[in-house]
Design an enzyme around this catalytic site. Structure first.
Site, short mmCIF file in Angstrom:
data_model
loop_
_atom_site.label_atom_id
_atom_site.label_comp_id
_atom_site.label_asym_id
_atom_site.label_seq_id
_atom_site.Cartn_x
_atom_site.Cartn_y
_atom_site.Cartn_z
N GLY A 74 -5.56 6.70 -3.30
CA GLY A 74 -6.05 8.06 -3.16
C GLY A 74 -5.33 8.98 -4.13
O GLY A 74 -4.34 8.60 -4.75
N SER B 236 -3.10 12.00 -5.82
CA SER B 236 -1.79 12.54 -5.53
C SER B 236 -1.95 13.68 -4.53
O SER B 236 -2.84 14.53 -4.68
CB SER B 236 -1.16 13.06 -6.82
OG SER B 236 0.09 13.66 -6.57
N SER C 278 -2.81 13.20 -1.40
CA SER C 278 -3.78 12.87 -0.35
C SER C 278 -3.09 12.39 0.92
O SER C 278 -3.73 12.30 1.97
CB SER C 278 -4.76 11.81 -0.86
OG SER C 278 -4.06 10.63 -1.21
N LYS D 88 -0.79 9.47 0.94
CA LYS D 88 -0.55 8.04 0.95
C LYS D 88 0.84 7.70 1.48
O LYS D 88 1.00 6.83 2.34
CB LYS D 88 -0.68 7.48 -0.48
CG LYS D 88 -2.06 7.62 -1.08
CD LYS D 88 -2.14 6.96 -2.45
CE LYS D 88 -1.18 7.60 -3.45
NZ LYS D 88 -1.43 9.05 -3.67
N SER D 89 1.85 8.38 0.96
CA SER D 89 3.22 8.06 1.37
C SER D 89 3.44 8.42 2.84
O SER D 89 4.12 7.69 3.57
CB SER D 89 4.23 8.81 0.50
OG SER D 89 4.14 8.36 -0.83
N SER E 101 -3.38 4.23 -8.03
CA SER E 101 -4.24 3.17 -8.56
C SER E 101 -5.68 3.67 -8.73
O SER E 101 -6.58 3.26 -7.99
CB SER E 101 -4.20 1.93 -7.67
OG SER E 101 -4.34 2.24 -6.30
#
Lengths: 106, 296
Positions: free
Chosen positions: B126, B128, B130, B132-133, B200
């Site tokens: 997704g 930056s 969004s 993810k981390s 990605s």
């Protein structure tokens, strides 16, 4: 388990990297001290020593590229002469070390 | 005193006849210490049979003596290597020559049975900002509380060590993803639930990582958050820099993000309403449970 040929310079780098990037990583060098002529006599199963002796492979560790034995490491598994320990016995040596040096996990 | 005796007893054991242990061995056993001193001197000398120095390359003289030449990894070698079977011939894969896949006695199924979970890769993709981390951490925490072993591969963290030689040029970004894919494959093979968290942006790179793993072991999770929401969040201040032209080739601004055509899970944020990290983590965990990943 890291299974590779590591020279001194590489090991220093590896240890310093591990210390700074991974907390509580325990690196446990095990030097499998088998004489070059024994290793070459085995030459299993790849036949690489033969190729290196014939000059077909250049920079082969032990033949025309050097292996630097550790100055100090936790375990040395040494083969004297032609007598050969079994893989099970040598594994037990490492496992005994691990058991005796169990880290505090709390 | 008792500890000294214990060490001596250990040293007298037959199993330890050929051992040098860094446990104060030499300090307490005078006789053996002498032997070790001699052994140590021989240990220090570098081992090399010839004095000739040269590059680590195959001599082109006699093709018959070379291992099986593979210009690029092909299906046969790759599938054989993946199954862990021994190759009868040596291979040349990538830039490595004369290497032989060594089969290990403990296989993936053994490890999964030990851990009581199925090793897999959860690939969070997704933009930056969004989340993810955040999702990776919530997912890891939740799975850990269920007794499951996880490991997070964060795209930025990996650049601190393994991938610190890579820049943000297009080729290096692809290489970054390739290496993380290879590491995640190892972790999945170890039985770990590996949570890969990186933008990605290109389908080609994600599909290449999927192809590394057996069918079903790669779970692609698309965190579908609109660009304007991500930009409004801007947790790392990068959108601001990109808009100001200080960062070029920034995904979503002047470099494209290619949403997945088909992935296992889509976590879609509609408008401004925002799911909590634990809610989104539960969606993923439900998927894992329904598909048998949490009980091997």
């Amino acid at each position: 388990m890291v299974n590779t040929i590591i020279n001194k310079q590489d090991r220093k780098f590896f240890i310093s990297m591990a210390k700074f990037t991974i907390l509580n990583l325990h690196m446990l060098p095990v030097f499998i001290d088998v004489p070059l002529d024994v290793c070459e006599a085995k030459d299993p199963p790849t036949g690489l020593y033969k190729l290196a002796r014939a000059g077909k492979i250049k920079g082969f560790t032990g033949i025309d590229d050097q292996y630097e034995p550790p100055y100090s490491c936790e375990i040395v598994i040494q083969q004297k002469g032609s007598e050969c320990m079994s893989p099970g016995d040598t594994a037990e040596i490492v496992i005994s070390y691990l058991e005796k040096n169990e880290p505090d996990i709390s | 005193m008792s500890s000294v005796q214990a060490l001596c007893q250990a040293c007298s054991c037959a199993m330890f006849q050929n051992i040098e242990c860094k446990l104060g061995f030499a300090k307490f056993c005078g006789i053996n210490a002498v032997g070790l001193s001699r052994g140590r001197k021989s240990l220090l000398k570098p081992i090399m049979a010839k004095e000739d120095h040269g590059a680590s390359l195959i001599d082109d003289g006699n093709p018959k003596c070379q291992g099986h030449q593979v210009n690029k990894p092909n299906g046969i070698n790759q599938s054989t290597a993946l199954s862990g079977k021994s190759l009868t011939e040596m291979s040349n894969i990538g830039n490595s020559m004369n290497i032989l896949w060594h089969e290990c006695p403990i296989q993936k199924l053994d490890r999964q049975q030990l851990l009581q979970q199925k090793g897999c890769v959860i690939w969070l993709t997704g933009l930056s900002g969004s989340g993810k981390s955040t999702l990776a951490c919530a997912l890891s925490r939740s799975l850990h509380s269920k007794g499951k072993l996880t490991y997070i591969l964060d795209g930025d963290n990996i650049r601190h060590g393994l991938n610190r030689d890579l820049s943000f040029r297009a080729e290096d970004r692809s290489e970054n993803i390739r290496r993380i894919g290879e590491v995640s494959k190892l972790l999945a093979d170890a039985g770990v639930i590996c949570i890969a968290s990186l933008i990605s942006p290109y389908r080609k790179d994600r599909d290449a990582c999927r192809a590394l793993l057996p069918e079903g072991d790669f779970i692609e999770v698309f965190i579908d958050v609109p660009l304007d929401v991500c930009e409004a969040r801007d947790p790392k201040g990068l959108y601001k820099l990109a808009r100001a032209g200080k960062i070029k080739g920034f995904t979503g601004i002047d470099d494209p993000y290619e949403p997945p055509y088909s992935c296992e899970i889509v976590l879609q944020q509609k408008g401004s309403e925002c799911m909590s990290p634990s809610d989104t983590a539960e969606i993923v965990i439900s998927y894992l449970e329904k598909n048998g990943y949490l009980l091997a």
